[in-house]
Design an enzyme around this catalytic site. Structure first.
Site: not given
Length: 330
Positions: A120, A148, A204, A267
């Site tokens: 992350d 990154d 994700d 999401c």
């Protein structure tokens, strides 16, 4: 909720009054906890290990929570992990790992085999992921890198030699991922470029989070004008953010071994961040093909606008919004 967001939901076919329960996942082997939290858990029939409970029930003071036996994760997010079809011994890359619930679920599914590499770009969020690993006792087969995700590779981008000019060496140092956690059994995957490849990859991707009603409600404190800028701004969605998502998906696929599987999820409810990104990716990657998701036949969700893709939303699924697509590397 502000009028602008209510209109956004209407355009995307979502009823803003829908009730979405809270979801938790129980680690394998946990015993009875209902008496302690004074609430009956509702088993999620379509997703192993998941239960729902009313949002007003507090679990933070329970012994099971403090001992790392239960953790909060939306059922739709759990579906994205289940789509990976984790097998014993898999080496898994979670390219956007923070805050860490999906990564913990992957490690639970692997048990005493394989490894997970979490990446992350946000150091503070990945530090929280490290805390979760330690709390839930899942760190032995995991390593975490601050990096990154669009450029992450286990092989340095630039050779580290003193012969290179100082400016080039400084640039190389910035590109090099920073290891902040290394489990003693997390192993090494891809020592050489010819060997580089993970069995499973989860992307994700960073998104506007407009599918999460709980995330949107935070803007009551952050300011509704901030919602307009960060979530509802079509120009941001259609340009900078979708470019980032495509780069994350492309790099995750590059790190996937031939025959391996990658799951892309967001999401967000928008087509721009989901189906449009998938179509662009497929055009530029002839070795990628969309896969059927076997578990999806039991999911309470809708088909996406592209065959073999799926969409969760509060009205259909009683979960947060989530888009899921699965690819195989030919």
């Amino acid at each position: 909720l502000p009028e602008a967001f209510l209109n956004f939901l209407k355009v995307n076919g979502i009823d803003p009054s829908i009730y979405v329960p809270r979801y938790i996942r129980l680690k394998p082997g946990i015993g009875e906890i209902e008496a302690e939290i004074k609430c009956k858990l509702e088993k999620v029939d379509w997703l192993a290990g998941f239960h729902s409970l009313p949002p007003d029930i507090q679990i933070a003071n329970s012994t099971a929570y403090q001992q790392g036996q239960i953790y909060g994760i939306d059922a739709a997010s759990g579906a994205a992990v289940s789509a990976l079809d984790i097998s014993q011994g898999d080496h898994v890359l979670d390219l956007c790992a923070a805050p860490g619930a999906k990564l913990c679920m992957i490690l639970d599914l692997l048990g005493d085999s394989g490894s997970v590499t979490g990446v992350d770009i946000a150091r503070h969020r990945l530090a929280a992921t490290r805390t979760m690993l330690q709390k839930y006792g899942l760190g032995e087969r995991c390593r975490l890198f601050v990096a990154d995700g669009t450029m992450f590779s286990l092989v340095p981008f630039v050779e580290w030699t003193s012969r290179r000019p100082w400016k080039e060496r400084k640039k190389a140092a910035k590109l090099r991922p920073e290891l902040i956690f290394y489990g003693q059994h997390s192993g090494v995957v891809g020592l050489r470029k010819s060997e580089l490849g993970y069995d499973k990859v989860l992307v994700d991707a960073e998104c506007t989070h407009d599918g999460s009603i709980r995330h949107i409600q935070k803007f009551e404190h952050w300011g509704w004008t901030t919602l307009q800028r960060r979530v509802l701004d079509a120009e941001r969605t259609d340009r900078s953010l979708t470019t980032l998502q495509l780069k994350l998906l492309t790099n995750g696929f590059r790190l996937l071994r031939p025959g391996g599987s990658l799951v892309y999820s967001t999401c967000s409810l928008t087509v721009a961040q989901n189906e449009d990104v998938v179509e662009q990716f497929l055009k530029g990657n002839p070795s990628a093909e969309l896969q059927d998701i076997d578990a999806a036949k039991d999911w309470p969700c809708k088909k996406g606008k592209i065959p073999k893709t799926w969409r969760f939303d509060p009205l259909t699924s009683q979960t947060s919004g989530l888009f899921v697509a699965k690819f195989r590397k030919l």
